[in-house]
Write a protein that holds these residues in place. Structure first.
Motif, PDB file in Angstrom:
ATOM      1  N   GLU A  39       0.222   8.724 -26.831  1.00 26.03           N
ATOM      2  CA  GLU A  39       1.665   8.560 -26.735  1.00 26.03           C
ATOM      3  C   GLU A  39       2.104   7.858 -28.016  1.00 26.03           C
ATOM      4  OE1 GLU A  39       4.813   6.368 -23.706  1.00 26.03           O
ATOM      5  OE2 GLU A  39       2.788   6.831 -23.011  1.00 26.03           O
ATOM      6  N   ILE A  40       3.061   8.457 -28.725  1.00 26.36           N
ATOM      7  CA  ILE A  40       3.462   7.950 -30.038  1.00 26.36           C
ATOM      8  C   ILE A  40       4.952   7.661 -30.060  1.00 26.36           C
ATOM      9  CG2 ILE A  40       3.651   8.487 -32.506  1.00 26.36           C
ATOM     10  CD1 ILE A  40       1.210  10.356 -32.116  1.00 26.36           C
ATOM     11  N   GLU A  41       5.295   6.505 -30.600  1.00 27.23           N
ATOM     12  CA  GLU A  41       6.696   6.163 -30.852  1.00 27.23           C
ATOM     13  C   GLU A  41       6.827   5.719 -32.303  1.00 27.23           C
ATOM     14  OE1 GLU A  41      10.177   3.047 -29.492  1.00 27.23           O
ATOM     15  OE2 GLU A  41       8.667   3.647 -28.025  1.00 27.23           O
ATOM     16  N   VAL A  42       7.815   6.269 -32.989  1.00 26.97           N
ATOM     17  CA  VAL A  42       8.149   5.855 -34.352  1.00 26.97           C
ATOM     18  C   VAL A  42       9.427   5.036 -34.265  1.00 26.97           C
ATOM     19  CG1 VAL A  42       8.799   6.617 -36.670  1.00 26.97           C
ATOM     20  CG2 VAL A  42       7.086   7.919 -35.357  1.00 26.97           C
ATOM     21  N   VAL A  43       9.358   3.780 -34.698  1.00 28.78           N
ATOM     22  CA  VAL A  43      10.509   2.889 -34.668  1.00 28.78           C
ATOM     23  C   VAL A  43      11.017   2.712 -36.091  1.00 28.78           C
ATOM     24  CG1 VAL A  43      11.334   0.584 -34.098  1.00 28.78           C
ATOM     25  CG2 VAL A  43       9.631   1.688 -32.634  1.00 28.78           C
ATOM     26  N   ALA A  44      12.289   3.054 -36.289  1.00 25.27           N
ATOM     27  CA  ALA A  44      12.897   2.942 -37.613  1.00 25.27           C
ATOM     28  C   ALA A  44      13.997   1.900 -37.598  1.00 25.27           C
ATOM     29  CB  ALA A  44      13.466   4.291 -38.052  1.00 25.27           C
ATOM     30  N   PHE A  72      11.119   9.087 -31.273  1.00 21.99           N
ATOM     31  CA  PHE A  72      11.686   8.393 -32.422  1.00 21.99           C
ATOM     32  C   PHE A  72      12.777   7.475 -31.912  1.00 21.99           C
ATOM     33  CE2 PHE A  72       9.581  11.776 -34.589  1.00 21.99           C
ATOM     34  CZ  PHE A  72       9.312  11.305 -35.866  1.00 21.99           C
ATOM     35  N   ALA A  73      12.783   6.240 -32.403  1.00 18.18           N
ATOM     36  CA  ALA A  73      13.769   5.255 -31.975  1.00 18.18           C
ATOM     37  C   ALA A  73      14.393   4.593 -33.197  1.00 18.18           C
ATOM     38  CB  ALA A  73      13.118   4.210 -31.086  1.00 18.18           C
ATOM     39  N   ALA A  74      15.706   4.550 -33.215  1.00 22.96           N
ATOM     40  CA  ALA A  74      16.448   3.912 -34.299  1.00 22.96           C
ATOM     41  C   ALA A  74      17.009   2.580 -33.819  1.00 22.96           C
ATOM     42  CB  ALA A  74      17.586   4.821 -34.763  1.00 22.96           C
ATOM     43  N   GLU A  91      19.001  15.181 -33.336  1.00 24.43           N
ATOM     44  CA  GLU A  91      19.049  15.331 -31.878  1.00 24.43           C
ATOM     45  C   GLU A  91      17.707  14.938 -31.274  1.00 24.43           C
ATOM     46  OE1 GLU A  91      19.903  18.732 -28.496  1.00 24.43           O
ATOM     47  OE2 GLU A  91      20.526  19.110 -30.556  1.00 24.43           O
ATOM     48  N   GLY A  92      17.758  14.094 -30.261  1.00 28.20           N
ATOM     49  CA  GLY A  92      16.538  13.658 -29.593  1.00 28.20           C
ATOM     50  C   GLY A  92      16.062  12.277 -30.027  1.00 28.20           C
ATOM     51  N   VAL A  93      16.646  11.730 -31.102  1.00 25.49           N
ATOM     52  CA  VAL A  93      16.285  10.376 -31.523  1.00 25.49           C
ATOM     53  C   VAL A  93      16.971   9.393 -30.581  1.00 25.49           C
ATOM     54  CG1 VAL A  93      16.520   8.631 -33.339  1.00 25.49           C
ATOM     55  CG2 VAL A  93      15.913  10.986 -33.946  1.00 25.49           C
ATOM     56  N   ASP A  94      16.207   8.454 -30.052  1.00 23.59           N
ATOM     57  CA  ASP A  94      16.734   7.425 -29.163  1.00 23.59           C
ATOM     58  C   ASP A  94      17.184   6.219 -29.983  1.00 23.59           C
ATOM     59  OD1 ASP A  94      16.088   8.850 -26.788  1.00 23.59           O
ATOM     60  OD2 ASP A  94      14.013   8.159 -26.936  1.00 23.59           O
ATOM     61  N   THR A  95      17.938   5.343 -29.347  1.00 24.28           N
ATOM     62  CA  THR A  95      18.275   4.070 -29.978  1.00 24.28           C
ATOM     63  C   THR A  95      17.691   2.942 -29.142  1.00 24.28           C
ATOM     64  OG1 THR A  95      20.403   3.955 -28.842  1.00 24.28           O
ATOM     65  CG2 THR A  95      20.401   4.948 -31.045  1.00 24.28           C
ATOM     66  N   VAL A  96      17.341   1.866 -29.820  1.00 23.34           N
ATOM     67  CA  VAL A  96      16.836   0.659 -29.162  1.00 23.34           C
ATOM     68  C   VAL A  96      17.669  -0.512 -29.672  1.00 23.34           C
ATOM     69  CG1 VAL A  96      14.492   1.497 -28.763  1.00 23.34           C
ATOM     70  CG2 VAL A  96      15.039   0.388 -30.934  1.00 23.34           C
ATOM     71  N   SER A  97      17.732  -1.575 -28.886  1.00 25.56           N
ATOM     72  CA  SER A  97      18.586  -2.703 -29.245  1.00 25.56           C
ATOM     73  C   SER A  97      18.198  -3.312 -30.584  1.00 25.56           C
ATOM     74  CB  SER A  97      18.555  -3.764 -28.145  1.00 25.56           C
ATOM     75  OG  SER A  97      17.223  -4.185 -27.905  1.00 25.56           O
ATOM     76  N   SER A  98      16.917  -3.381 -30.865  1.00 25.96           N
ATOM     77  CA  SER A  98      16.409  -3.968 -32.099  1.00 25.96           C
ATOM     78  C   SER A  98      15.098  -3.289 -32.460  1.00 25.96           C
ATOM     79  CB  SER A  98      16.187  -5.467 -31.877  1.00 25.96           C
ATOM     80  OG  SER A  98      15.297  -6.003 -32.818  1.00 25.96           O
ATOM     81  N   GLY A  99      14.967  -2.838 -33.694  1.00 25.02           N
ATOM     82  CA  GLY A  99      13.716  -2.207 -34.113  1.00 25.02           C
ATOM     83  C   GLY A  99      12.548  -3.162 -34.059  1.00 25.02           C
ATOM     84  N   VAL A 100      12.750  -4.366 -34.585  1.00 25.23           N
ATOM     85  CA  VAL A 100      11.680  -5.364 -34.563  1.00 25.23           C
ATOM     86  C   VAL A 100      11.338  -5.740 -33.126  1.00 25.23           C
ATOM     87  CG1 VAL A 100      11.058  -7.727 -35.215  1.00 25.23           C
ATOM     88  CG2 VAL A 100      12.219  -6.242 -36.863  1.00 25.23           C
ATOM     89  N   GLY A 101      12.356  -5.923 -32.294  1.00 21.22           N
ATOM     90  CA  GLY A 101      12.122  -6.242 -30.885  1.00 21.22           C
ATOM     91  C   GLY A 101      11.333  -5.146 -30.181  1.00 21.22           C
TER      92      GLY A 101
END
Length: 116
Positions: A39-44, A72-74, A91-101
Motif C-alpha cells: 500500500e503506497i501513499e505519496v504525500v506532497a 496521492f495526498a496534497a 483527478e483522484g489526488v486527495d488532500t490532507v490537513s498537513s503534509g508533515v502531519g
C-alpha cells in the motif's frame, strides 16, 4: 506459501525538481514490481504540490499510478497558502490537513518512510 504481509510505504515529495519527481515515480514503480502486497501513499507539500497539478507535465503519470492503487495526498496548508483549490489537482489526488502531519501519522502507524 507466499508472503501474506501487507507492506505500507509513505513517500515524501516537497520539491518540484524534475530529477526528484522522476526518481519518486521510479521508486514507486520499482517497489510495486518487487512487492505485490504493498500500500503506497505519496504525500506532497511545499513545492512538491506543483507536481500534482492538472496542468503539470506529470499529470498523466500520476493518473496512471492512481489507477494502479497509489494514493496521492496534497497538503491543505500548502494549497491554502498558494491559493490553489483541490479542483486544480490531478483527478483522484486527495488532500490532507498537513503534509508533515500525514507523514508523522503514517510513521506512527508503522508505515515505512521513503524520501527519494
Amino acid at each position: 506459501m507466499g508472503d501474506e504481509r501487507i507492506y505500507r510505504v509513505v513517500f515524501h515529495l516537497d520539491e518540484d525538481d524534475d530529477e526528484r519527481v522522476l526518481l519518486l515515480f521510479a521508486n514507486v514503480r520499482n517497489l510495486m514490481a518487487d512487492i505485490q502486497n504493498v500500500e503506497i501513499e505519496v504525500v506532497a507539500y511545499s513545492k512538491g504540490v506543483s507536481a500534482l497539478m492538472r496542468d503539470s507535465e506529470y499529470s498523466d503519470m500520476i493518473g496512471e499510478l492512481i489507477d494502479d492503487g497509489v494514493r496521492f495526498a496534497a497538503c491543505s496548508n500548502t494549497l491554502n497558502a498558494w491559493g490553489i483549490t483541490s479542483g486544480e489537482l490531478v483527478e483522484g489526488v486527495d488532500t490532507v490537513s498537513s503534509g508533515v502531519g500525514e507523514i508523522v501519522r503514517k510513521q506512527c502507524d508503522g508505515w515505512a518512510y521513503i524520501r527519494p
